[in-house]
Design a protein around this motif. Structure first.
Motif, PDB file in Angstrom:
ATOM      1  N   ALA A  15       6.256  -4.329  19.333  1.00 27.36           N
ATOM      2  CA  ALA A  15       5.848  -3.387  18.420  1.00 27.36           C
ATOM      3  C   ALA A  15       6.353  -3.228  16.820  1.00 27.36           C
ATOM      4  CB  ALA A  15       6.337  -2.202  19.107  1.00 27.36           C
ATOM      5  N   SER A  16       7.292  -3.649  16.589  1.00 23.13           N
ATOM      6  CA  SER A  16       8.391  -3.384  15.263  1.00 23.13           C
ATOM      7  C   SER A  16       7.118  -4.048  14.407  1.00 23.13           C
ATOM      8  CB  SER A  16       9.639  -3.621  14.997  1.00 23.13           C
ATOM      9  OG  SER A  16       9.502  -5.191  15.081  1.00 23.13           O
ATOM     10  N   VAL A  17       6.504  -5.110  14.217  1.00 23.32           N
ATOM     11  CA  VAL A  17       6.112  -6.404  14.034  1.00 23.32           C
ATOM     12  C   VAL A  17       4.228  -5.558  14.123  1.00 23.32           C
ATOM     13  CG1 VAL A  17       4.440  -8.778  13.837  1.00 23.32           C
ATOM     14  CG2 VAL A  17       7.249  -8.526  13.963  1.00 23.32           C
ATOM     15  N   GLY A  18       3.739  -5.141  15.138  1.00 22.81           N
ATOM     16  CA  GLY A  18       2.454  -4.272  15.487  1.00 22.81           C
ATOM     17  C   GLY A  18       2.527  -3.799  14.845  1.00 22.81           C
ATOM     18  N   GLN A  19       3.269  -2.267  14.827  1.00 24.54           N
ATOM     19  CA  GLN A  19       2.792  -1.136  14.426  1.00 24.54           C
ATOM     20  C   GLN A  19       2.224  -1.272  12.944  1.00 24.54           C
ATOM     21  OE1 GLN A  19       1.986   1.774  15.285  1.00 24.54           O
ATOM     22  NE2 GLN A  19       3.569   1.912  16.564  1.00 24.54           N
ATOM     23  N   GLN A  20       2.829  -1.841  12.062  1.00 20.58           N
ATOM     24  CA  GLN A  20       3.028  -1.986  10.556  1.00 20.58           C
ATOM     25  C   GLN A  20       1.520  -2.598  10.603  1.00 20.58           C
ATOM     26  OE1 GLN A  20       6.019  -3.614   7.671  1.00 20.58           O
ATOM     27  NE2 GLN A  20       6.991  -4.774  10.021  1.00 20.58           N
ATOM     28  N   ALA A  21       1.219  -3.296  11.193  1.00 18.88           N
ATOM     29  CA  ALA A  21      -0.461  -4.396  11.195  1.00 18.88           C
ATOM     30  C   ALA A  21      -1.214  -3.163  11.684  1.00 18.88           C
ATOM     31  CB  ALA A  21      -0.409  -5.456  12.045  1.00 18.88           C
ATOM     32  N   LEU A  22      -0.868  -2.616  12.569  1.00 19.70           N
ATOM     33  CA  LEU A  22      -2.044  -1.143  13.117  1.00 19.70           C
ATOM     34  C   LEU A  22      -1.601  -0.428  12.016  1.00 19.70           C
ATOM     35  CD1 LEU A  22      -3.693  -0.013  15.611  1.00 19.70           C
ATOM     36  CD2 LEU A  22      -1.510   0.655  16.597  1.00 19.70           C
ATOM     37  N   ALA A  23      -0.471   0.581  11.287  1.00 20.58           N
ATOM     38  CA  ALA A  23      -0.781   1.294  10.731  1.00 20.58           C
ATOM     39  C   ALA A  23      -1.545   0.937   9.474  1.00 20.58           C
ATOM     40  CB  ALA A  23      -0.004   2.018  10.231  1.00 20.58           C
ATOM     41  N   HIS A  24      -1.332  -0.725   8.642  1.00 18.77           N
ATOM     42  CA  HIS A  24      -1.507  -1.001   7.601  1.00 18.77           C
ATOM     43  C   HIS A  24      -3.853  -1.338   7.277  1.00 18.77           C
ATOM     44  CE1 HIS A  24      -2.944  -2.645   4.166  1.00 18.77           C
ATOM     45  NE2 HIS A  24      -3.717  -3.995   4.880  1.00 18.77           N
ATOM     46  N   ALA A  25      -3.901  -1.656   9.085  1.00 16.91           N
ATOM     47  CA  ALA A  25      -5.471  -1.306   9.136  1.00 16.91           C
ATOM     48  C   ALA A  25      -6.378  -0.469   9.780  1.00 16.91           C
ATOM     49  CB  ALA A  25      -5.472  -2.267  10.947  1.00 16.91           C
ATOM     50  N   TYR A  26      -5.490   1.145   9.924  1.00 18.68           N
ATOM     51  CA  TYR A  26      -6.022   2.239   9.890  1.00 18.68           C
ATOM     52  C   TYR A  26      -6.240   2.476   8.497  1.00 18.68           C
ATOM     53  CZ  TYR A  26      -6.573   3.410  15.100  1.00 18.68           C
ATOM     54  OH  TYR A  26      -6.912   2.907  16.622  1.00 18.68           O
ATOM     55  N   ILE A  27      -4.574   2.667   7.997  1.00 21.32           N
ATOM     56  CA  ILE A  27      -5.379   2.830   6.578  1.00 21.32           C
ATOM     57  C   ILE A  27      -6.305   2.704   5.747  1.00 21.32           C
ATOM     58  CG2 ILE A  27      -4.355   2.824   3.796  1.00 21.32           C
ATOM     59  CD1 ILE A  27      -0.755   3.640   5.774  1.00 21.32           C
ATOM     60  N   GLU A  28      -6.959   0.535   5.469  1.00 21.90           N
ATOM     61  CA  GLU A  28      -7.400   0.568   4.705  1.00 21.90           C
ATOM     62  C   GLU A  28      -8.573   0.693   5.791  1.00 21.90           C
ATOM     63  OE1 GLU A  28      -7.579  -2.579   2.212  1.00 21.90           O
ATOM     64  OE2 GLU A  28      -5.529  -1.655   2.620  1.00 21.90           O
ATOM     65  N   SER A  29      -9.124   1.070   6.826  1.00 23.48           N
ATOM     66  CA  SER A  29     -10.964   1.245   7.316  1.00 23.48           C
ATOM     67  C   SER A  29     -10.641   1.909   6.961  1.00 23.48           C
ATOM     68  CB  SER A  29     -10.180   0.694   9.041  1.00 23.48           C
ATOM     69  OG  SER A  29     -11.491   0.889   9.211  1.00 23.48           O
ATOM     70  N   PHE A  30     -10.046   3.794   7.182  1.00 23.51           N
ATOM     71  CA  PHE A  30     -10.196   5.165   6.342  1.00 23.51           C
ATOM     72  C   PHE A  30     -10.753   4.918   5.800  1.00 23.51           C
ATOM     73  CE2 PHE A  30      -9.135   5.910  10.442  1.00 23.51           C
ATOM     74  CZ  PHE A  30     -10.042   6.974  11.034  1.00 23.51           C
ATOM     75  N   SER A  31      -9.811   4.381   3.799  1.00 19.39           N
ATOM     76  CA  SER A  31     -10.137   4.377   3.008  1.00 19.39           C
ATOM     77  C   SER A  31     -11.745   4.299   2.427  1.00 19.39           C
ATOM     78  CB  SER A  31      -8.784   3.721   1.945  1.00 19.39           C
ATOM     79  OG  SER A  31      -9.312   2.006   1.958  1.00 19.39           O
ATOM     80  N   ARG A  32     -12.437   3.656   3.425  1.00 20.46           N
ATOM     81  CA  ARG A  32     -13.089   3.336   2.808  1.00 20.46           C
ATOM     82  C   ARG A  32     -14.212   5.016   3.160  1.00 20.46           C
ATOM     83  NH1 ARG A  32     -16.196   0.558   7.453  1.00 20.46           N
ATOM     84  NH2 ARG A  32     -14.664   1.565   9.009  1.00 20.46           N
ATOM     85  N   TYR A  33     -14.094   5.253   3.371  1.00 19.14           N
ATOM     86  CA  TYR A  33     -14.421   7.140   3.953  1.00 19.14           C
ATOM     87  C   TYR A  33     -13.349   7.954   3.212  1.00 19.14           C
ATOM     88  CZ  TYR A  33     -17.256   4.926   7.216  1.00 19.14           C
ATOM     89  OH  TYR A  33     -18.140   3.939   7.990  1.00 19.14           O
ATOM     90  N   GLN A  34     -12.952   7.057   2.462  1.00 24.88           N
ATOM     91  CA  GLN A  34     -11.746   8.079   1.794  1.00 24.88           C
ATOM     92  C   GLN A  34     -10.622   8.858   2.319  1.00 24.88           C
ATOM     93  OE1 GLN A  34     -15.094   8.258   0.080  1.00 24.88           O
ATOM     94  NE2 GLN A  34     -14.275   6.278  -0.821  1.00 24.88           N
ATOM     95  N   LEU A  35     -10.574   9.002   3.758  1.00 27.19           N
ATOM     96  CA  LEU A  35      -9.423  10.038   3.979  1.00 27.19           C
ATOM     97  C   LEU A  35      -8.779   9.501   4.109  1.00 27.19           C
ATOM     98  CD1 LEU A  35     -12.328   9.721   7.351  1.00 27.19           C
ATOM     99  CD2 LEU A  35     -11.534  12.105   5.944  1.00 27.19           C
ATOM    100  N   THR A  36      -7.520   9.913   4.544  1.00 29.67           N
ATOM    101  CA  THR A  36      -6.025   9.624   4.111  1.00 29.67           C
ATOM    102  C   THR A  36      -5.760   9.833   5.720  1.00 29.67           C
ATOM    103  OG1 THR A  36      -5.688  10.584   2.281  1.00 29.67           O
ATOM    104  CG2 THR A  36      -3.663   9.999   3.484  1.00 29.67           C
ATOM    105  N   VAL A  37      -4.307   8.748   6.286  1.00 29.78           N
ATOM    106  CA  VAL A  37      -3.672   8.883   7.105  1.00 29.78           C
ATOM    107  C   VAL A  37      -2.997   9.011   7.355  1.00 29.78           C
ATOM    108  CG1 VAL A  37      -3.511   7.105   9.169  1.00 29.78           C
ATOM    109  CG2 VAL A  37      -5.683   7.064   8.184  1.00 29.78           C
ATOM    110  N   GLY A  38      -2.479   9.660   8.906  1.00 30.95           N
ATOM    111  CA  GLY A  38      -0.555  10.201   8.675  1.00 30.95           C
ATOM    112  C   GLY A  38      -0.350   9.485  10.003  1.00 30.95           C
ATOM    113  N   GLN A  39       0.775   8.984   9.802  1.00 30.40           N
ATOM    114  CA  GLN A  39       1.419   7.884  10.808  1.00 30.40           C
ATOM    115  C   GLN A  39       2.462   8.781  11.632  1.00 30.40           C
ATOM    116  OE1 GLN A  39       3.670   4.370  11.039  1.00 30.40           O
ATOM    117  NE2 GLN A  39       2.170   3.524  12.211  1.00 30.40           N
ATOM    118  N   VAL A  40       1.937   9.236  12.963  1.00 30.39           N
ATOM    119  CA  VAL A  40       3.039  10.137  13.965  1.00 30.39           C
ATOM    120  C   VAL A  40       3.217   9.309  15.021  1.00 30.39           C
ATOM    121  CG1 VAL A  40       3.471  12.738  14.741  1.00 30.39           C
ATOM    122  CG2 VAL A  40       2.158  11.884  12.986  1.00 30.39           C
TER     123      VAL A  40
END
Length: 373
Positions: A87-112
């Motif tokens: 999880a400690s490795v995968g959580q970073q990869a997952l968060a980065h992937a969401y940040i990159e993908s949502f940025s295509r729509y100028q949307l900010t992601v907040g991880q909780v």
């Protein structure tokens, strides 16, 4: 919108605030970790719904599964330490992937990241609620996941389906959409043939004879259809309609809602405190009730008095949450007990006039009690 859609589907399609839950098997593979194409397709559907003026909270599994390939693990580990490492490795990869993908729509992601303790404890529950509401108010897309890197066996949600149901109430959602690798609820296992889709669930009667599996088919997640049905029941009993379908149907689920299985809201909205008592708080013991007390508590919504208690189970303190059980052993209510477990044995079964004045208070006050279906 088509007049043929049920009222439940129309409610999901027009909801102004929704929670979308996606499972590990919908975002990852055992061979390659995160599937960025699948994740991008999900983000496309969410962004389209946000563009229509809707607020979306995304409850995303996938951290442990995303960490398998980078760590050279061939399957989901069973021991807690390796799960936390993945999880400690995968959580970073997952968060980065969401940040990159949502940025295509100028949307900010907040991880909780949440643990079960964050909703079991009333103060933590309120803090999580404030954070999520503020993120939505600022126009961000909150991405919620269980904090697998610190969660222990004792405080895990067990699956993100239940977490999604709890988050739906936390944020005051108008609908919950559960996305997995199965396109709908069936009356049997669709892999074995002969099973039929259940398109609408309007109450427990529609679930008679349905056999829901308790584990996922992919081996990547911890849920299964049983956990999804359980999560749907929690949400629906609190006035939140649910749509269950596959992640491949995400765009239609977040659009017309004309796919999968729709679960109608069967109850009314509970206050945050009552929902916390019913579904989120950790119960530390049980009180066994006689039939008269069950009627008073469940049907008449009255306080529980010592005279109606027949037995005490567990170690708890005054102020803890306990389960109230009928003579058959069914949990019929939950509430905040006013006495320590050690105090109650000498009080149970006795009428108020038989007790000293300082012990004539309710065992569980009606204001701190929630009957369960």
């Amino acid at each position: 919108m088509s007049d043929e859609l049920s009222a439940t589907r129309q409610a999901v399609a027009t909801a102004q605030r929704i929670v979308v839950k996606v499972g590990s098997s919908s975002l990852t593979t055992t061979e390659g970790g995160l599937d960025t194409d699948r994740l991008a397709a999900l983000v496309d559907a969410v962004a389209k719904r946000v563009a229509s003026g809707c607020q979306v909270v995304l409850v995303s599994s996938g951290a442990i599964a995303a960490g398998l390939a980078p760590l050279g693990l061939r399957r989901r580990p069973r021991d807690l330490a390796t799960q936390q490492a993945a999880a400690s490795v995968g959580q970073q990869a997952l968060a980065h992937a969401y940040i990159e993908s949502f940025s295509r729509y100028q949307l900010t992601v907040g991880q909780v990241l949440l643990t079960a303790e964050d909703v079991m404890r009333r103060g933590h529950y309120r803090n999580a609620q404030r954070t999520l509401h503020r993120l939505l108010g600022l126009g961000a897309v909150p991405v919620v996941n269980e904090n697998d890197t610190v969660a222990t066996t004792e405080i895990r949600f067990g699956d993100n389906d239940r977490l999604a149901a709890l988050v739906s109430h936390l944020v005051g959602a108008d609908a919950l959409i559960l996305l997995s690798d199965v396109d709908a609820l069936y009356d049997g296992d669709p892999r074995h043939g002969g099973a039929s889709v259940i398109s609408e669930v309007n109450g427990d009667a529609d679930m008679i004879g349905v056999r829901a599996g308790s584990t996922g088919a992919s081996g990547l997640g911890t849920g299964g259809m049983a956990s999804k049905v359980g999560a749907a029941r929690v949400a629906c009993s609190s006035g939140i309609p649910v749509l269950l379908t596959s992640s491949a149907n995400a765009e239609r689920a977040l659009g017309l809602a004309d796919v999968g299985t729709a679960f109608a809201a069967t109850g009314s909205r509970l206050s945050a405190r009552r929902f916390w008592l019913a579904h989120a708080a950790d119960a530390n013991g049980r009180l066994w009730l006689d039939d008269g007390a069950v009627t008073a508590v469940v049907k008449k919504r009255r306080s529980l008095l010592a005279a109606g208690v027949t037995a005490v189970e567990g170690a708890f303190d005054g102020g803890d949450v306990v389960e109230l059980v009928n003579p058959a052993g069914d949990v019929v209510a939950r509430g905040v007990v006013a006495y320590d477990a050690a105090e109650l044995p000498e009080l149970i079964g006795r009428s108020s006039h038989q007790l000293p004045p300082e012990q004539r208070r309710e065992v569980v006050h009606a204001d701190d009690l929630v009957p369960l279906r």
